[in-house]
Design a protein around this motif. Sequence first.
Motif, PDB file in Angstrom:
ATOM      1  N   GLU A 304     -23.523  -8.745  30.658  1.00  0.00           N
ATOM      2  CA  GLU A 304     -24.276  -8.789  29.400  1.00  0.00           C
ATOM      3  C   GLU A 304     -25.647  -8.117  29.518  1.00  0.00           C
ATOM      4  O   GLU A 304     -26.198  -7.625  28.544  1.00  0.00           O
ATOM      5  CB  GLU A 304     -24.444 -10.225  28.885  1.00  0.00           C
ATOM      6  CG  GLU A 304     -25.066 -11.220  29.826  1.00  0.00           C
ATOM      7  CD  GLU A 304     -24.059 -11.848  30.785  1.00  0.00           C
ATOM      8  OE1 GLU A 304     -22.928 -11.348  30.855  1.00  0.00           O
ATOM      9  OE2 GLU A 304     -24.412 -12.818  31.471  1.00  0.00           O
ATOM     10  N   ARG A 364     -20.463 -17.780  21.539  1.00  0.00           N
ATOM     11  CA  ARG A 364     -20.987 -17.248  22.796  1.00  0.00           C
ATOM     12  C   ARG A 364     -19.836 -16.745  23.681  1.00  0.00           C
ATOM     13  O   ARG A 364     -18.744 -17.315  23.656  1.00  0.00           O
ATOM     14  CB  ARG A 364     -21.742 -18.380  23.508  1.00  0.00           C
ATOM     15  CG  ARG A 364     -22.209 -18.013  24.882  1.00  0.00           C
ATOM     16  CD  ARG A 364     -22.842 -19.167  25.635  1.00  0.00           C
ATOM     17  NE  ARG A 364     -23.112 -18.692  26.981  1.00  0.00           N
ATOM     18  CZ  ARG A 364     -23.532 -19.426  27.979  1.00  0.00           C
ATOM     19  NH1 ARG A 364     -23.735 -20.712  27.802  1.00  0.00           N
ATOM     20  NH2 ARG A 364     -23.738 -18.905  29.168  1.00  0.00           N
ATOM     21  N   GLU A 438     -16.568 -23.425  32.885  1.00  0.00           N
ATOM     22  CA  GLU A 438     -17.956 -23.798  32.567  1.00  0.00           C
ATOM     23  C   GLU A 438     -18.047 -24.658  31.319  1.00  0.00           C
ATOM     24  O   GLU A 438     -19.138 -24.957  30.855  1.00  0.00           O
ATOM     25  CB  GLU A 438     -18.878 -22.574  32.507  1.00  0.00           C
ATOM     26  CG  GLU A 438     -18.397 -21.422  31.709  1.00  0.00           C
ATOM     27  CD  GLU A 438     -19.310 -20.202  31.818  1.00  0.00           C
ATOM     28  OE1 GLU A 438     -20.353 -20.248  32.479  1.00  0.00           O
ATOM     29  OE2 GLU A 438     -18.962 -19.187  31.203  1.00  0.00           O
ATOM     30  N   GLY A 459     -18.636 -21.985  36.722  1.00  0.00           N
ATOM     31  CA  GLY A 459     -19.981 -21.628  36.266  1.00  0.00           C
ATOM     32  C   GLY A 459     -20.755 -22.926  36.106  1.00  0.00           C
ATOM     33  O   GLY A 459     -20.842 -23.487  35.009  1.00  0.00           O
ATOM     34  N   SER A 460     -21.306 -23.399  37.193  1.00  0.00           N
ATOM     35  CA  SER A 460     -21.885 -24.741  37.187  1.00  0.00           C
ATOM     36  C   SER A 460     -23.124 -24.845  36.304  1.00  0.00           C
ATOM     37  O   SER A 460     -23.416 -25.917  35.767  1.00  0.00           O
ATOM     38  CB  SER A 460     -22.230 -25.161  38.617  1.00  0.00           C
ATOM     39  OG  SER A 460     -23.012 -24.159  39.216  1.00  0.00           O
ATOM     40  N   ASN A 461     -23.846 -23.734  36.124  1.00  0.00           N
ATOM     41  CA  ASN A 461     -25.058 -23.820  35.294  1.00  0.00           C
ATOM     42  C   ASN A 461     -24.696 -24.354  33.908  1.00  0.00           C
ATOM     43  O   ASN A 461     -25.388 -25.191  33.339  1.00  0.00           O
ATOM     44  CB  ASN A 461     -25.709 -22.439  35.126  1.00  0.00           C
ATOM     45  CG  ASN A 461     -26.057 -21.805  36.447  1.00  0.00           C
ATOM     46  OD1 ASN A 461     -26.136 -22.497  37.457  1.00  0.00           O
ATOM     47  ND2 ASN A 461     -26.248 -20.500  36.473  1.00  0.00           N
ATOM     48  N   ASP A 462     -23.608 -23.828  33.386  1.00  0.00           N
ATOM     49  CA  ASP A 462     -23.159 -24.284  32.069  1.00  0.00           C
ATOM     50  C   ASP A 462     -22.321 -25.546  32.160  1.00  0.00           C
ATOM     51  O   ASP A 462     -22.440 -26.430  31.313  1.00  0.00           O
ATOM     52  CB  ASP A 462     -22.368 -23.180  31.371  1.00  0.00           C
ATOM     53  CG  ASP A 462     -23.300 -22.155  30.769  1.00  0.00           C
ATOM     54  OD1 ASP A 462     -24.257 -22.558  30.096  1.00  0.00           O
ATOM     55  OD2 ASP A 462     -23.088 -20.947  30.999  1.00  0.00           O
ATOM     56  N   ARG A 472     -29.756 -26.632  29.602  1.00  0.00           N
ATOM     57  CA  ARG A 472     -30.208 -26.152  30.915  1.00  0.00           C
ATOM     58  C   ARG A 472     -31.611 -25.555  30.900  1.00  0.00           C
ATOM     59  O   ARG A 472     -32.241 -25.402  31.946  1.00  0.00           O
ATOM     60  CB  ARG A 472     -29.208 -25.140  31.482  1.00  0.00           C
ATOM     61  CG  ARG A 472     -29.067 -23.879  30.672  1.00  0.00           C
ATOM     62  CD  ARG A 472     -27.837 -23.084  31.071  1.00  0.00           C
ATOM     63  NE  ARG A 472     -28.126 -21.960  31.949  1.00  0.00           N
ATOM     64  CZ  ARG A 472     -27.259 -21.023  32.279  1.00  0.00           C
ATOM     65  NH1 ARG A 472     -26.009 -21.082  31.842  1.00  0.00           N
ATOM     66  NH2 ARG A 472     -27.591 -20.035  33.064  1.00  0.00           N
ATOM     67  N   GLY A 510     -22.359 -20.519  40.046  1.00  0.00           N
ATOM     68  CA  GLY A 510     -23.611 -21.004  39.451  1.00  0.00           C
ATOM     69  C   GLY A 510     -24.630 -21.310  40.546  1.00  0.00           C
ATOM     70  O   GLY A 510     -24.351 -21.186  41.745  1.00  0.00           O
TER      71      GLY A 510
HETATM   72  C1  PEP Z   1     -22.960 -20.410  35.079  1.00  0.00           C
HETATM   73  O1  PEP Z   1     -22.942 -20.873  33.936  1.00  0.00           O
HETATM   74  O2  PEP Z   1     -22.991 -21.108  36.106  1.00  0.00           O
HETATM   75  C2  PEP Z   1     -22.961 -18.955  35.294  1.00  0.00           C
HETATM   76  C3  PEP Z   1     -22.825 -18.435  36.469  1.00  0.00           C
HETATM   77  O3  PEP Z   1     -23.171 -18.183  34.203  1.00  0.00           O
HETATM   78  P1  PEP Z   1     -24.611 -17.963  33.507  1.00  0.00           P
HETATM   79  O4  PEP Z   1     -25.646 -18.599  34.392  1.00  0.00           O
HETATM   80  O5  PEP Z   1     -24.763 -16.500  33.368  1.00  0.00           O
HETATM   81  O6  PEP Z   1     -24.445 -18.674  32.215  1.00  0.00           O
END
Ligand code: PEP
Length: 590
Positions: A304, A364, A438, A459-462, A472, A510
Amino acid sequence: MRIASCTVQATPVAPGIAIGRVMLMHGTAPAVKNTVITPDQVPGELEKLHNALELTRKQLQDLRETLRKRLNDSEAGIFDAHLLLVDDKTMVSEVERGITEELFDAESSVYHAIDKFVALFSTVEDVYLQERVIDIRDVGLRLAGNISDAVPMPLAYDEPRIVIASTLTPSETVGMNRDKVLGFAVETGSTTSHTAILARSLKLPAVVGMPKELLDSLTVADKLIVDGFSGKVIVNPDAGTEEAYRLKLREAEKFYQQLSGESDLQAVTTDGFTIVIAGNVDAAEDYEEARQHGAHGIGLFRTEFLFMDSSHLPDEDEQFEIYKKMMITAGNDPVTIRTMDIGGDKMSSGIIRSVEQNPFLGLRGIRLCLRERRDLFDTQLRALMRAGVHGNMQIMLPMVSCMDELLETKEIIENLKKELSARGVPFADSIPLGVMIETPAAAMTADRFAREADFFSIGSNDLIQYTIASDRGNERVAHLYRPGHPAVLRLIKFTVEEAVKQNIPVAVCGQIAEDLPMIPLLVGLGVNELSMSSSAMPLVKRLIRSLSMHECCELVTRAFQCDNYAEVVMMSREMIGRNAPELLDIQGEI
Ligand code: PEP
Ligand code: MG
């Protein structure tokens, strides 16, 4: 006069420790001038403006070259954006209008134009655009300086210092003599701000979120300790504290030196289980560093940014060239490319068609691609399939929450293959297609996804934000955003179990993939690959080499009996403390 000793908690954006006196970066916002001219002075002022534009262009090109030599193309690209601003017709005609219609001199007209565009961009709810405000100010002030012939005050400091500022522009950051700067403590910015990116590339510790009142009261006589690991900033430390940090600094340097000698060693547990270490890499040039730190492949290429960093949307051929370069650079190593994840906090005004109340739960990632921007999705997939012939590519889908999204994408890919065949264009026929886990929905239906996907990447961040319902990016709920929350661990466990049944690999890409207390848990949960930033690889590999799979599995069993996150982290840290105490010492707070 020095101010009283105190400690503040800021946000760490570049690791390391800096100890030194303050370097003030004032003068970034001079008072706006309002010098009126007579009509017969207009031609002279226009000429001044155009000469200054030419000079500014030349200075920026020189800065870009300097940076390219010191860093790499992606950081130098910041100045491409600045050069575009110098040539931006809207910006230049606004200044010309100030001269010809409002009869202000060239310098005043530049200040007025900066103010107008800064005000315009500041109101837009787009983090990326808001950060462009810094670029506009930076270029505008340089231009105004070139018109007025103002000579910037030389920074006559005898020793290297810690730069404090309200905002630091990219050219201020890069233009600084690296030997004179120890680190940065800045009021505004985020981990994605240009200053933070540059600080990390320059390997200088940095924090953002410094309280304004404190910055305003500091003088060149004050001394700071900036802890880029924890975010702590200590003003005028006592002798004991300073000595403790100096010791930590020396130890950290020695330790990182020692780790760099281990980059060839793999991440194998003491009882013989190998975890693949891959890089989160967004530009081909950065893969070399990742490889030197021991990465085998790219686990996450966030595409992106290609659509947000450009002043235009890259077409199929441009994308093809970018992906191809990545593939060739990686050779036979696997390259996992994520299709564009626009939306949430990654807005791109050229792509998003409507403002949403709740963008993180809105259109998204894959949702946007399938519902609203099939044109861009098809273009990206075609470019990826064409570039796939140049190496070992995997395609990964972000923000998936239901099977239809995966199945529909598969159908699109099959149709695009027919189209490419009909055009006689070479393409890779069987690129593995993976799903990012995620959303809790994807994790809880991992049994279904595992039958259709070629791999999973967590994708742990999400996953954490959607599971715990904790934004987050929102500091007010940061205390709830906990990676080791039992709910998150359960979702990862289920995901891995279902992947094992279908014999597909599971990666984590993530931030938790480089979060030390989470690593024994991820190993014990059976994750095959950890994908992370290059700088974290040596520490993570050292940790994994000190652990046994057996004790990691035991830790997981005990973690599932805990009620809360703090207990889980404590147990994991105890285990790291027994096996590799040096890792906690280096990252630990004093
Ligand atoms: C996540 O969500 O862990 C991830 C790797 O994607 P981004 O941080 O780009 O949302
Ligand atoms: Mg994500």
